[in-house]
Design a protein around this motif. Sequence first.
Motif, mmCIF file in Angstrom:
data_model
loop_
_atom_site.group_PDB
_atom_site.id
_atom_site.type_symbol
_atom_site.label_atom_id
_atom_site.label_comp_id
_atom_site.label_asym_id
_atom_site.label_seq_id
_atom_site.Cartn_x
_atom_site.Cartn_y
_atom_site.Cartn_z
ATOM 1 N N PRO A 103 0.898 -1.273 0.098
ATOM 2 C CA PRO A 103 0.068 -0.259 0.021
ATOM 3 C C PRO A 103 0.760 1.162 0.007
ATOM 4 N N VAL A 104 0.256 2.260 -0.431
ATOM 5 C CA VAL A 104 0.975 3.556 -0.733
ATOM 6 C C VAL A 104 0.462 4.138 0.950
ATOM 7 N N LYS A 105 1.535 4.609 1.722
ATOM 8 C CA LYS A 105 1.148 5.328 2.993
ATOM 9 C C LYS A 105 1.065 6.657 3.056
ATOM 10 N N LEU A 106 0.233 7.030 3.527
ATOM 11 C CA LEU A 106 -0.064 8.536 3.740
ATOM 12 C C LEU A 106 -0.247 8.656 5.327
ATOM 13 N N VAL A 107 0.160 9.859 5.898
ATOM 14 C CA VAL A 107 0.067 10.251 7.143
ATOM 15 C C VAL A 107 -0.941 11.510 7.229
ATOM 16 N N LEU A 108 -1.572 11.640 8.338
ATOM 17 C CA LEU A 108 -2.366 12.737 8.467
ATOM 18 C C LEU A 108 -1.568 13.541 9.815
ATOM 19 N N ALA A 109 -1.236 14.654 9.505
ATOM 20 C CA ALA A 109 -0.493 15.597 10.606
ATOM 21 C C ALA A 109 -1.010 16.752 10.881
ATOM 22 N N CYS A 110 -1.167 17.268 12.151
ATOM 23 C CA CYS A 110 -1.799 18.527 12.465
ATOM 24 C C CYS A 110 -1.676 18.604 13.974
ATOM 25 N N SER A 152 -6.947 1.404 5.592
ATOM 26 C CA SER A 152 -6.452 1.005 4.202
ATOM 27 C C SER A 152 -7.824 0.717 3.221
ATOM 28 N N ALA A 153 -7.850 1.359 2.116
ATOM 29 C CA ALA A 153 -8.781 1.288 1.124
ATOM 30 C C ALA A 153 -8.121 1.338 -0.324
ATOM 31 N N LYS A 154 -9.029 0.611 -1.075
ATOM 32 C CA LYS A 154 -8.514 0.631 -2.716
ATOM 33 C C LYS A 154 -9.212 1.759 -3.151
ATOM 34 N N VAL A 155 -8.242 2.652 -4.072
ATOM 35 C CA VAL A 155 -8.875 3.712 -4.814
ATOM 36 C C VAL A 155 -8.465 3.854 -6.154
ATOM 37 N N GLU A 156 -9.330 4.524 -7.015
ATOM 38 C CA GLU A 156 -9.074 4.356 -8.187
ATOM 39 C C GLU A 156 -8.045 5.637 -8.647
ATOM 40 N N VAL A 157 -6.785 5.257 -9.144
ATOM 41 C CA VAL A 157 -5.863 6.538 -9.437
ATOM 42 C C VAL A 157 -5.828 6.829 -10.822
ATOM 43 N N ASP A 158 -6.405 5.913 -11.593
ATOM 44 C CA ASP A 158 -6.360 6.089 -13.170
ATOM 45 C C ASP A 158 -7.568 5.362 -13.444
ATOM 46 N N VAL A 159 -8.017 5.663 -14.677
ATOM 47 C CA VAL A 159 -9.180 4.593 -15.094
ATOM 48 C C VAL A 159 -8.976 3.151 -15.283
ATOM 49 N N GLY A 160 -9.488 2.601 -14.538
ATOM 50 C CA GLY A 160 -9.148 1.030 -14.319
ATOM 51 C C GLY A 160 -7.967 0.630 -13.588
ATOM 52 N N ARG A 161 -7.402 1.535 -12.806
ATOM 53 C CA ARG A 161 -6.160 1.178 -12.272
ATOM 54 C C ARG A 161 -6.349 1.373 -10.599
ATOM 55 N N MET A 162 -6.282 0.436 -9.919
ATOM 56 C CA MET A 162 -6.559 0.661 -8.257
ATOM 57 C C MET A 162 -5.329 0.537 -7.675
ATOM 58 N N MET A 163 -5.222 1.152 -6.377
ATOM 59 C CA MET A 163 -4.206 1.190 -5.663
ATOM 60 C C MET A 163 -4.561 1.129 -4.293
ATOM 61 N N THR A 164 -3.790 0.338 -3.478
ATOM 62 C CA THR A 164 -4.279 0.424 -2.021
ATOM 63 C C THR A 164 -3.468 1.669 -1.308
ATOM 64 N N VAL A 165 -4.433 2.325 -0.488
ATOM 65 C CA VAL A 165 -3.857 3.593 0.213
ATOM 66 C C VAL A 165 -4.080 3.364 1.512
ATOM 67 N N SER A 166 -2.991 3.323 2.526
ATOM 68 C CA SER A 166 -3.130 3.286 3.654
ATOM 69 C C SER A 166 -2.949 4.525 4.586
ATOM 70 N N ILE A 167 -3.798 5.062 5.293
ATOM 71 C CA ILE A 167 -3.781 6.256 5.965
ATOM 72 C C ILE A 167 -3.640 6.224 7.403
#
Length: 118
Positions: free
Chosen positions: A2-9, A40-55
Amino acid sequence: MPVKLVLACSSAVGKTCFFTMFETKTFPGFHLGATLEVSSAKVEVDVGRMMTVSIWDTAGQERFNSVNPSYYRRAAGAILMFDLSRKETLKDIDRHIKQIYKVVDPSEIVLVLVGKQK
């Protein structure tokens, strides 16, 4: 992997509500938290291309400042949030960026600034 994103504030900006909206697609209202949550969730990043994103929702309270940098490791992106009605939360963004850059090379992470209005 998965692509890892962090929330910071700062605390009480709305980071966990943002995180919950990503996870459940509903607005949770009020939340007061002091823990790390990961979703984590699967999101569409391009037409027909899914990616798992971990926040990763990090704790905003000042007492967690020494712990949060460990969660920034291997993050591809960071969402830095501030409250438009509280100037001190915008001033804290610089501190969060410095924490992130201590553990992630600036060329390897994308930072997104989000201002929230009540």
